[in-house]
Write an enzyme that holds these catalytic residues in place. Sequence first.
Site, mmCIF file in Angstrom:
data_model
loop_
_atom_site.group_PDB
_atom_site.id
_atom_site.type_symbol
_atom_site.label_atom_id
_atom_site.label_comp_id
_atom_site.label_asym_id
_atom_site.label_seq_id
_atom_site.Cartn_x
_atom_site.Cartn_y
_atom_site.Cartn_z
ATOM 1 N N LYS A 13 24.741 8.545 58.614
ATOM 2 C CA LYS A 13 24.725 9.817 58.076
ATOM 3 C C LYS A 13 25.899 9.830 56.826
ATOM 4 O O LYS A 13 26.786 8.843 56.920
ATOM 5 C CB LYS A 13 25.670 10.548 59.019
ATOM 6 C CG LYS A 13 26.148 12.055 58.518
ATOM 7 C CD LYS A 13 25.037 13.026 58.623
ATOM 8 C CE LYS A 13 25.125 14.277 57.962
ATOM 9 N NZ LYS A 13 24.451 14.116 56.592
ATOM 10 N N GLN A 24 32.199 5.425 54.706
ATOM 11 C CA GLN A 24 31.678 6.304 55.683
ATOM 12 C C GLN A 24 31.438 6.194 57.020
ATOM 13 O O GLN A 24 31.718 6.927 57.789
ATOM 14 C CB GLN A 24 30.357 6.739 55.104
ATOM 15 C CG GLN A 24 29.571 8.091 55.414
ATOM 16 C CD GLN A 24 29.936 9.164 54.604
ATOM 17 O OE1 GLN A 24 30.277 8.962 53.415
ATOM 18 N NE2 GLN A 24 30.427 10.642 55.054
ATOM 19 N N LYS A 48 35.033 7.386 58.088
ATOM 20 C CA LYS A 48 35.387 8.609 58.185
ATOM 21 C C LYS A 48 34.406 9.360 59.247
ATOM 22 O O LYS A 48 35.072 10.210 59.583
ATOM 23 C CB LYS A 48 34.783 8.895 56.646
ATOM 24 C CG LYS A 48 34.788 10.548 56.385
ATOM 25 C CD LYS A 48 34.092 11.035 55.166
ATOM 26 C CE LYS A 48 34.392 10.237 53.891
ATOM 27 N NZ LYS A 48 33.704 10.654 52.722
ATOM 28 N N GLY A 82 24.660 15.997 50.361
ATOM 29 C CA GLY A 82 24.774 15.760 48.997
ATOM 30 C C GLY A 82 26.265 14.934 48.602
ATOM 31 O O GLY A 82 26.830 14.402 49.750
ATOM 32 N N ASP A 83 26.327 14.561 47.447
ATOM 33 C CA ASP A 83 27.648 13.979 46.962
ATOM 34 C C ASP A 83 27.704 14.279 45.374
ATOM 35 O O ASP A 83 26.960 15.304 45.175
ATOM 36 C CB ASP A 83 27.563 12.413 47.252
ATOM 37 C CG ASP A 83 28.976 11.858 47.215
ATOM 38 O OD1 ASP A 83 29.637 11.620 47.849
ATOM 39 O OD2 ASP A 83 29.099 11.173 46.135
ATOM 40 N N ASN A 138 31.827 20.557 43.459
ATOM 41 C CA ASN A 138 31.894 21.118 44.631
ATOM 42 C C ASN A 138 33.268 21.296 45.343
ATOM 43 O O ASN A 138 33.888 22.199 45.921
ATOM 44 C CB ASN A 138 30.782 20.666 45.499
ATOM 45 C CG ASN A 138 30.989 21.081 46.925
ATOM 46 O OD1 ASN A 138 31.513 20.599 47.844
ATOM 47 N ND2 ASN A 138 30.449 22.329 47.220
ATOM 48 N N THR A 186 34.217 20.516 52.414
ATOM 49 C CA THR A 186 35.001 19.399 51.863
ATOM 50 C C THR A 186 36.317 19.782 51.531
ATOM 51 O O THR A 186 37.386 19.371 51.763
ATOM 52 C CB THR A 186 34.155 18.616 51.049
ATOM 53 O OG1 THR A 186 32.922 18.164 51.621
ATOM 54 C CG2 THR A 186 35.118 17.273 50.729
ATOM 55 N N SER A 188 28.648 19.011 58.183
ATOM 56 C CA SER A 188 27.120 18.559 58.019
ATOM 57 C C SER A 188 26.858 18.150 59.593
ATOM 58 O O SER A 188 25.634 18.651 60.035
ATOM 59 C CB SER A 188 26.951 17.328 57.250
ATOM 60 O OG SER A 188 27.042 17.477 55.925
ATOM 61 N N LYS A 233 24.895 5.706 52.945
ATOM 62 C CA LYS A 233 25.176 6.350 51.722
ATOM 63 C C LYS A 233 23.839 6.016 50.837
ATOM 64 O O LYS A 233 23.246 4.995 50.986
ATOM 65 C CB LYS A 233 26.193 6.052 50.885
ATOM 66 C CG LYS A 233 26.865 6.791 49.894
ATOM 67 C CD LYS A 233 27.578 7.985 50.590
ATOM 68 C CE LYS A 233 28.146 8.931 49.476
ATOM 69 N NZ LYS A 233 29.074 10.024 50.182
HETATM 70 P P1 NDP Z 1 30.201 16.959 42.030
HETATM 71 O O1 NDP Z 1 29.069 16.454 41.248
HETATM 72 O O2 NDP Z 1 30.074 18.379 42.544
HETATM 73 O O3 NDP Z 1 31.439 17.151 40.876
HETATM 74 C C1 NDP Z 1 32.141 16.004 40.358
HETATM 75 C C2 NDP Z 1 33.099 16.027 39.563
HETATM 76 O O4 NDP Z 1 33.886 14.798 39.289
HETATM 77 C C3 NDP Z 1 32.714 16.778 38.252
HETATM 78 O O5 NDP Z 1 33.791 17.387 37.703
HETATM 79 C C4 NDP Z 1 32.780 15.436 37.401
HETATM 80 O O6 NDP Z 1 32.604 15.581 35.939
HETATM 81 C C5 NDP Z 1 33.447 14.527 37.928
HETATM 82 N N1 NDP Z 1 33.338 13.134 37.553
HETATM 83 C C6 NDP Z 1 32.467 12.582 38.370
HETATM 84 N N2 NDP Z 1 32.196 11.146 37.832
HETATM 85 C C7 NDP Z 1 33.628 11.020 37.196
HETATM 86 C C8 NDP Z 1 34.125 9.980 36.658
HETATM 87 N N3 NDP Z 1 33.334 8.621 36.837
HETATM 88 N N4 NDP Z 1 35.304 9.983 35.931
HETATM 89 C C9 NDP Z 1 35.584 11.318 35.991
HETATM 90 N N5 NDP Z 1 35.287 12.466 36.431
HETATM 91 C C10 NDP Z 1 34.107 12.328 37.124
HETATM 92 O O7 NDP Z 1 30.770 16.026 42.968
HETATM 93 P P2 NDP Z 1 31.550 16.566 44.634
HETATM 94 O O8 NDP Z 1 32.535 17.326 44.008
HETATM 95 O O9 NDP Z 1 30.701 16.782 45.476
HETATM 96 O O10 NDP Z 1 32.124 15.201 44.746
HETATM 97 C C11 NDP Z 1 33.768 14.779 44.259
HETATM 98 C C12 NDP Z 1 33.947 13.780 44.997
HETATM 99 O O11 NDP Z 1 34.302 13.958 46.470
HETATM 100 C C13 NDP Z 1 33.346 12.328 44.943
HETATM 101 O O12 NDP Z 1 34.072 11.229 45.187
HETATM 102 C C14 NDP Z 1 32.502 12.382 46.436
HETATM 103 O O13 NDP Z 1 32.078 11.211 46.914
HETATM 104 C C15 NDP Z 1 33.573 13.136 47.362
HETATM 105 N N6 NDP Z 1 33.025 13.493 48.362
HETATM 106 C C16 NDP Z 1 32.074 14.818 48.352
HETATM 107 C C17 NDP Z 1 31.914 15.410 49.514
HETATM 108 C C18 NDP Z 1 30.865 16.447 49.579
HETATM 109 O O14 NDP Z 1 30.657 17.288 50.519
HETATM 110 N N7 NDP Z 1 30.156 16.841 48.271
HETATM 111 C C19 NDP Z 1 32.491 15.077 50.797
HETATM 112 C C20 NDP Z 1 33.457 14.019 50.615
HETATM 113 C C21 NDP Z 1 33.665 13.588 49.705
HETATM 114 P P3 NDP Z 1 31.330 15.652 35.078
HETATM 115 O O15 NDP Z 1 30.919 17.105 35.422
HETATM 116 O O16 NDP Z 1 31.944 15.587 33.831
HETATM 117 O O17 NDP Z 1 30.421 14.532 35.308
HETATM 118 O O1 2IT Z 2 31.335 11.545 51.019
HETATM 119 C C1 2IT Z 2 30.935 12.275 51.918
HETATM 120 O O2 2IT Z 2 31.375 12.462 52.997
HETATM 121 C C2 2IT Z 2 30.029 13.196 51.383
HETATM 122 N N1 2IT Z 2 29.350 12.943 50.429
HETATM 123 C C3 2IT Z 2 29.227 14.088 52.749
HETATM 124 C C4 2IT Z 2 28.276 13.506 53.293
HETATM 125 C C5 2IT Z 2 27.391 14.428 54.372
HETATM 126 O O3 2IT Z 2 26.689 13.809 55.049
HETATM 127 O O4 2IT Z 2 27.679 15.614 54.529
#
Ligand code: NDP
Ligand code: 2IT
Length: 448
Positions: A92, A113, A116, A167-168, A243, A212, A380, A128
């Site tokens: 997952k 993961q 986590k 998603g991620d 997100n 998240t 999830s 992943k």
């Molecule tokens: P999104 O795509 O919604 O947003 C990503 C954000 O991070 C954007 O503002 C983006 O800016 C910025 N970003 C991406 N890459 C870089 C970089 N190399 N340097 C600086 N800024 C960067 O992703 P999420 O919000 O879903 O994910 C954000 C983090 O949270 C990640 O580390 C992800 O693995 C983690 N995460 C996500 C979960 C989820 O449910 N979505 C769950 C747990 C963890 P720009 O638009 O300019 O690219």
């Molecule tokens: O990093 C993470 O935990 C996620 N991107 C969410 C993974 C999931 O299966 O909901």
Amino acid sequence: MITNDYLQRVLADLQKNHPGEPEFLQAVEEIFESLQLVVPNHPEWEEAGLMERFVEPERIVIFRVPWVDDNGKVQVNRGYRVQFNSAIGPYKGGLRFHPSVNLSIIKFLGFEQILKNSLTTLPMGGGKGGSDFDPKGKSDGEVMRFCQSFMTELYRHIGQFTDTPAGDIGVGAREIGYMYGQYKKIVDRFEGGVLTGKGLTYGGSLARTQATGYGICYFSDEVLKYHGKSFEGQTVIVSGSGNVAQYCAEKCMSLGGKVVAMSDSKGYIYDPNGINLEVLFDIKQKRRERIKVYADEVPGSEYHEGCAGIWTVPCNIAMPCASQNEMDVEGAKALIANGAFAVFEGANMPLTPEAIAAVNEAGLLYTPGKASNAGGVATSGLEMSQNSIRMSWSFEEVDEKLHGIMKSIFNACLAASIECGKPGDMMIGANVAGFLKVADAMMKQGVV
Ligand code: NDP
Ligand code: 2IT
């Protein structure tokens, strides 16, 4: 420093065999540093080759993703799915679409993961995936054709009892929708549990979008309470504006914090009055624009080029919610010099090892992403539960379960940290608590 012989040997072998995977090696070293507190108590682990098996993915799939752009030109990207560990449940973990994606990044994310998902208390293994595809600047049609092509290969490797992606970075409701549609068309069955983060009209869970970000604040709130503090009246910076960052900022404000800065990969905004979430959500969710637009539209706010500059904004609490290694030691030093007292990770591995060392040395409160951001994958898991029983729970019901899970993760981390003689150290607590469950399941299932 890893001083345990067994862990040193396993790490040295990995370094020798995978020199081109710096993010993966970084994640392993970080986790081994905590695990060396428990490894000496378990000589049976070495006999069973447990660590060697733990760091080796059960399966890696790499595939070609061809698609046709709006000009009729053929484009080719690379797709990945790392099915890391299924000891406690089906693989997952999310899918990341970003030009920086490579095997090292997907392996580090899959590895994190495992622990986590173990912490969530739900039966989920670690995996992943993703692609070096960049959804930025692409039309909806291009994104759809890419997602369909991606799923045309991925479908044969996933399933609710095998592997459930979500998603991620770069993968949100739109991408999940296109991938789900293609999966359903290929297998000719409505299998809700094969993907999470689905839309609400076809099996998605209420509160998954917020989970998240909300979960990070629920977890951080427990840490703050343990130290006799709260979000009330604190000045906070939240990096990123995707997100996770958006709903982290929202919950933080509802708990009494004032978020004054947010960012994207190009720069950051500063709003001394506190970020106006209505404007931010409109810019990011409806218009899909860059965060710079916020400063054009909200009087009194500023935009600065360069995302790392956000750490120089004075605050009490920093919540990095963008990407790996986004805060280096300079960023950490700037926060410390400005008097911040806490860093709560929202992203996966957002601090470099040097930044973590600086923050720890200065005595700041620190929580690792694998514990604080586990609310996303936990919800999830709750989406899969609802799919299995063919029911959907109310927003409040899911949110309450999420809150309960985040509290139990805090309690598990705290208990493990005490057990290891490091009370309150959330990094050690998360790594040890997460690992012990996986280790027990792996040991009981034999050498597989
Ligand atoms: P999104 O795509 O919604 O947003 C990503 C954000 O991070 C954007 O503002 C983006 O800016 C910025 N970003 C991406 N890459 C870089 C970089 N190399 N340097 C600086 N800024 C960067 O992703 P999420 O919000 O879903 O994910 C954000 C983090 O949270 C990640 O580390 C992800 O693995 C983690 N995460 C996500 C979960 C989820 O449910 N979505 C769950 C747990 C963890 P720009 O638009 O300019 O690219
Ligand atoms: O990093 C993470 O935990 C996620 N991107 C969410 C993974 C999931 O299966 O909901």
